[in-house]
Design an enzyme around this catalytic site. Sequence first.
Site, PDB file in Angstrom:
ATOM      1  N   VAL A   1     -22.680  59.520 133.474  1.00 13.65           N
ATOM      2  CA  VAL A   1     -21.270  59.388 133.114  1.00 13.65           C
ATOM      3  C   VAL A   1     -20.406  59.755 134.607  1.00 13.65           C
ATOM      4  CG1 VAL A   1     -19.499  59.624 131.725  1.00 13.65           C
ATOM      5  CG2 VAL A   1     -21.632  59.171 131.371  1.00 13.65           C
ATOM      6  N   LYS A   2     -19.326  59.287 135.180  1.00 14.95           N
ATOM      7  CA  LYS A   2     -18.620  59.786 135.857  1.00 14.95           C
ATOM      8  C   LYS A   2     -17.069  60.087 135.646  1.00 14.95           C
ATOM      9  CE  LYS A   2     -18.011  58.483 140.851  1.00 14.95           C
ATOM     10  NZ  LYS A   2     -18.514  56.934 141.947  1.00 14.95           N
ATOM     11  N   VAL A   3     -16.844  61.040 135.986  1.00 16.68           N
ATOM     12  CA  VAL A   3     -16.041  62.061 135.408  1.00 16.68           C
ATOM     13  C   VAL A   3     -14.673  62.460 136.118  1.00 16.68           C
ATOM     14  CG1 VAL A   3     -15.157  63.085 133.793  1.00 16.68           C
ATOM     15  CG2 VAL A   3     -17.240  62.037 132.831  1.00 16.68           C
TER      16      VAL A   3
END
Length: 217
Positions: free
Chosen positions: A86-88
């Site tokens: 998950v890219k945050v």
Amino acid sequence: MKFFIDTANIDQIKEAHDLGILDGVTTNPSLMAKEGIKGKEAVFNHYKTICQLVEGDISAEVIATTFNEIVEEGKSLAAIHKNIVVKVPMIKDGVKAIKWFTDNGIRTNCTLVFSAGQAILAAKAGAAYISPFIGRIDDGGWDGMLLIEQLSLIFQVQGYKSEILAASIRSPNHIIRCAEAGADVVTSPLDSILGLLKHPLTDIGLAKFLEDAKKSA
Ligand code: G3P
């Protein structure tokens, strides 16, 4: 150093994969839009397709910017496939969400990192990957490679487990310099990866070998 491709273009992902050197894929909302992928269902299906093509980590970026929404969106993205990371974004709620994901067994890639201070916070929160954008730093008249060198040193001294994922690559030379500076991963457009193949002396040398081979055929 691992090689990721920074695109949502399926043909380019296939081409890099066929080369045999691809370890993963990163995307972002701009790259999705460039491919004309619109709407949550289409985006999720596109991630599924990429996960089926490449056996490696696939970064899928959240659009949400508040803690609760980032967590909910990230959980949905992580449920697509075991290889989704998950890219945050590097914002206050993003750091809080990265810590939540870390505590709950979901791997993250902290994106939009432009300083050592931001990278230290992301590492403390437990991000699996931290993405400094070296090309965009260069675009502003600074030197993105200095940040990669600084992070390599800090992560070594502090024993941080996060991997330095050099992003916003603009050229084959960026990739070479990332390898030299100790980046763990480089995510690059296809043309920069293919640019590593090129040298005029290789072309001249091969032409001569093939010409001479005809003489002894
Ligand atoms: O995916 C994040 C990063 O690689 C974006 O690159 O070229 O838009 O600065 P760029």
